[in-house]
Motif scaffolding. Structure first.
Motif, PDB file in Angstrom:
ATOM      1  N   ILE A 208       0.849  -1.191   0.000  1.00  0.00           N
ATOM      2  CA  ILE A 208       0.000   0.000   0.000  1.00  0.00           C
ATOM      3  C   ILE A 208       0.887   1.245   0.000  1.00  0.00           C
ATOM      4  N   ASP A 209       1.963   1.197   0.788  1.00  0.00           N
ATOM      5  CA  ASP A 209       2.910   2.322   0.800  1.00  0.00           C
ATOM      6  C   ASP A 209       3.471   2.584  -0.596  1.00  0.00           C
ATOM      7  N   TYR A 210       3.732   1.522  -1.362  1.00  0.00           N
ATOM      8  CA  TYR A 210       4.230   1.715  -2.724  1.00  0.00           C
ATOM      9  C   TYR A 210       3.227   2.502  -3.564  1.00  0.00           C
ATOM     10  N   VAL A 211       1.935   2.144  -3.465  1.00  0.00           N
ATOM     11  CA  VAL A 211       0.917   2.851  -4.247  1.00  0.00           C
ATOM     12  C   VAL A 211       0.807   4.301  -3.788  1.00  0.00           C
ATOM     13  N   ILE A 212       0.879   4.534  -2.479  1.00  0.00           N
ATOM     14  CA  ILE A 212       0.837   5.908  -1.958  1.00  0.00           C
ATOM     15  C   ILE A 212       2.003   6.718  -2.528  1.00  0.00           C
ATOM     16  N   ALA A 213       3.213   6.156  -2.466  1.00  0.00           N
ATOM     17  CA  ALA A 213       4.385   6.856  -2.990  1.00  0.00           C
ATOM     18  C   ALA A 213       4.256   7.094  -4.498  1.00  0.00           C
ATOM     19  N   HIS A 214       3.744   6.100  -5.202  1.00  0.00           N
ATOM     20  CA  HIS A 214       3.558   6.223  -6.659  1.00  0.00           C
ATOM     21  C   HIS A 214       2.643   7.403  -6.986  1.00  0.00           C
ATOM     22  N   GLU A 215       1.497   7.475  -6.286  1.00  0.00           N
ATOM     23  CA  GLU A 215       0.555   8.550  -6.582  1.00  0.00           C
ATOM     24  C   GLU A 215       1.089   9.903  -6.124  1.00  0.00           C
ATOM     25  N   LEU A 216       1.828   9.932  -5.012  1.00  0.00           N
ATOM     26  CA  LEU A 216       2.418  11.197  -4.561  1.00  0.00           C
ATOM     27  C   LEU A 216       3.464  11.707  -5.550  1.00  0.00           C
ATOM     28  N   ALA A 217       4.144  10.809  -6.229  1.00  0.00           N
ATOM     29  CA  ALA A 217       5.111  11.241  -7.242  1.00  0.00           C
ATOM     30  C   ALA A 217       4.413  12.006  -8.360  1.00  0.00           C
ATOM     31  N   HIS A 218       3.124  11.690  -8.593  1.00  0.00           N
ATOM     32  CA  HIS A 218       2.373  12.401  -9.635  1.00  0.00           C
ATOM     33  C   HIS A 218       2.022  13.823  -9.212  1.00  0.00           C
ATOM     34  N   VAL A 219       2.134  14.140  -7.920  1.00  0.00           N
ATOM     35  CA  VAL A 219       1.933  15.526  -7.491  1.00  0.00           C
ATOM     36  C   VAL A 219       2.971  16.419  -8.158  1.00  0.00           C
ATOM     37  N   LYS A 220       4.170  15.871  -8.334  1.00  0.00           N
ATOM     38  CA  LYS A 220       5.269  16.640  -8.917  1.00  0.00           C
ATOM     39  C   LYS A 220       5.456  16.357 -10.402  1.00  0.00           C
ATOM     40  N   VAL A 221       5.214  15.118 -10.828  1.00  0.00           N
ATOM     41  CA  VAL A 221       5.484  14.723 -12.219  1.00  0.00           C
ATOM     42  C   VAL A 221       4.268  13.981 -12.778  1.00  0.00           C
ATOM     43  N   SER A 222       3.661  14.506 -13.822  1.00  0.00           N
ATOM     44  CA  SER A 222       2.558  13.802 -14.486  1.00  0.00           C
ATOM     45  C   SER A 222       3.132  12.756 -15.444  1.00  0.00           C
ATOM     46  N   GLY A 223       2.363  11.731 -15.692  1.00  0.00           N
ATOM     47  CA  GLY A 223       2.835  10.685 -16.594  1.00  0.00           C
ATOM     48  C   GLY A 223       3.906   9.826 -15.951  1.00  0.00           C
ATOM     49  N   HIS A 224       4.499   8.950 -16.764  1.00  0.00           N
ATOM     50  CA  HIS A 224       5.496   8.019 -16.257  1.00  0.00           C
ATOM     51  C   HIS A 224       6.808   8.146 -17.032  1.00  0.00           C
ATOM     52  N   ARG A 225       7.260   9.392 -17.141  1.00  0.00           N
ATOM     53  CA  ARG A 225       8.536   9.629 -17.801  1.00  0.00           C
ATOM     54  C   ARG A 225       9.685   9.239 -16.878  1.00  0.00           C
ATOM     55  N   ALA A 226      10.896   9.346 -17.393  1.00  0.00           N
ATOM     56  CA  ALA A 226      12.072   8.935 -16.621  1.00  0.00           C
ATOM     57  C   ALA A 226      12.191   9.713 -15.318  1.00  0.00           C
ATOM     58  N   ASP A 227      11.829  11.018 -15.325  1.00  0.00           N
ATOM     59  CA  ASP A 227      11.958  11.801 -14.099  1.00  0.00           C
ATOM     60  C   ASP A 227      10.954  11.361 -13.032  1.00  0.00           C
ATOM     61  N   PHE A 228       9.831  10.780 -13.455  1.00  0.00           N
ATOM     62  CA  PHE A 228       8.871  10.223 -12.490  1.00  0.00           C
ATOM     63  C   PHE A 228       9.510   9.061 -11.732  1.00  0.00           C
ATOM     64  N   TRP A 229      10.106   8.126 -12.475  1.00  0.00           N
ATOM     65  CA  TRP A 229      10.702   6.953 -11.829  1.00  0.00           C
ATOM     66  C   TRP A 229      11.919   7.339 -10.999  1.00  0.00           C
ATOM     67  N   ARG A 230      12.641   8.364 -11.402  1.00  0.00           N
ATOM     68  CA  ARG A 230      13.774   8.839 -10.589  1.00  0.00           C
ATOM     69  C   ARG A 230      13.287   9.362  -9.243  1.00  0.00           C
ATOM     70  N   LEU A 231      12.211  10.135  -9.264  1.00  0.00           N
ATOM     71  CA  LEU A 231      11.658  10.657  -8.019  1.00  0.00           C
ATOM     72  C   LEU A 231      11.182   9.518  -7.125  1.00  0.00           C
ATOM     73  N   LEU A 232      10.494   8.546  -7.720  1.00  0.00           N
ATOM     74  CA  LEU A 232       9.992   7.424  -6.933  1.00  0.00           C
ATOM     75  C   LEU A 232      11.137   6.604  -6.353  1.00  0.00           C
ATOM     76  N   ARG A 233      12.202   6.411  -7.144  1.00  0.00           N
ATOM     77  CA  ARG A 233      13.356   5.651  -6.648  1.00  0.00           C
ATOM     78  C   ARG A 233      14.047   6.375  -5.494  1.00  0.00           C
ATOM     79  N   THR A 234      14.083   7.695  -5.543  1.00  0.00           N
ATOM     80  CA  THR A 234      14.698   8.463  -4.460  1.00  0.00           C
ATOM     81  C   THR A 234      13.984   8.200  -3.135  1.00  0.00           C
TER      82      THR A 234
END
Length: 259
Positions: A208-234
């Protein structure tokens, strides 16, 4: 051995076309210019064809893409949902935050007219348990309330870790999606809205935490570009492992079907 196709005929729209052991539903359109193939979520195959093209042309196109179709269908079958069907009877098993709870059907006074978690059991009144639609609605309502309460304590720490504004939260039916994020609308306040699907709360907390983090990353980055996954990995270095676990466990969750 397949008999040679009559080059003067066209595949029957809505019918089936069989090519080398593969059966494909045919969909024709006057607006389409090229053939296309779709492997549906239930692993069935669809051939999209321009109107007026011959059966021979359609079969040739399918043969040229047979390896892709077989590979994609195997992938779809591997990921096909295995959602159980539940009964509203004493002892039926439901999950919450990765743990197993058994259903107890009691008098209305035992459940306060809805569903409650009491002494390690999910307690439901006899009236909703006797009617599948009412019982399902009561359980979904409980998952929504319990999920929202649980997430309310997790959202702020995750938002702070990711350096994003904490959005409004809702838990509801999202169909086959685990979550979504809607940015703030002009004139409607400064917060966006994060929605989580109620079946998510059957999973262990770390998923569930993964899904929360995933959706919170969309607050800063729309879509699933490379910068989205970088933010999530951080914020969540092991996100790929958690995503794989979610894909596997998620197909086994109860999605609301009642027998």
């Amino acid at each position: 051995m397949t008999a040679p196709a009559d080059p003067s005929t066209s595949p029957t729209p809505g019918g089936l076309l069989t090519v080398e052991g593969l059966s494909l539903r045919v969909r024709a359109s006057t607006r389409r210019k090229r053939f296309a193939l779709t492997v549906e979520s239930d692993a069935t195959l669809t051939l999209h064809t321009p109107a007026g093209r011959s059966t021979a042309e359609a079969e040739q196109f399918v043969r040229a893409h047979r390896d892709w179709l077989v590979s994609k269908r195997r992938e779809r079958e591997r990921m096909r949902p295995l959602s159980p069907v539940k009964q509203l009877v004493d002892g039926e098993v439901f999950r919450y935050l990765g743990r197993t709870y058994r259903l107890a059907v009691a008098g209305e006074e035992g459940a306060g007219g809805g569903v409650r978690l009491i002494a390690g059991r999910l307690v439901m009144g006899r009236e909703p348990a006797a009617e599948p639609r009412a019982g399902r609605a009561a359980l979904v309502d409980w998952y929504c309330r319990a999920g929202r309460n649980w997430t309310g304590h997790r959202l702020q720490p995750w938002a702070a870790r990711m350096g994003v504004a904490e959005p409004e939260l809702e838990v509801r039916d999202l169909g086959d999606r685990w979550g979504s994020y809607r940015p703030p609308r002009a004139g409607a306040g400064t917060k966006g809205v994060m929605s989580l699907g109620w079946p998510l709360f059957q999973l262990p907390m770390h998923l569930i935490d993964y899904v929360i983090a995933h959706e919170l990353a969309h607050v800063k980055v729309s879509g699933h570009r490379a910068d989205f996954w970088r933010l999530l990995r951080t914020a969540l270095p092991e996100y790929e492992e958690r995503r794989a676990d979610l894909d596997e466990l998620g197909r086994r969750l109860w999605m609301g079907d009642i027998r």
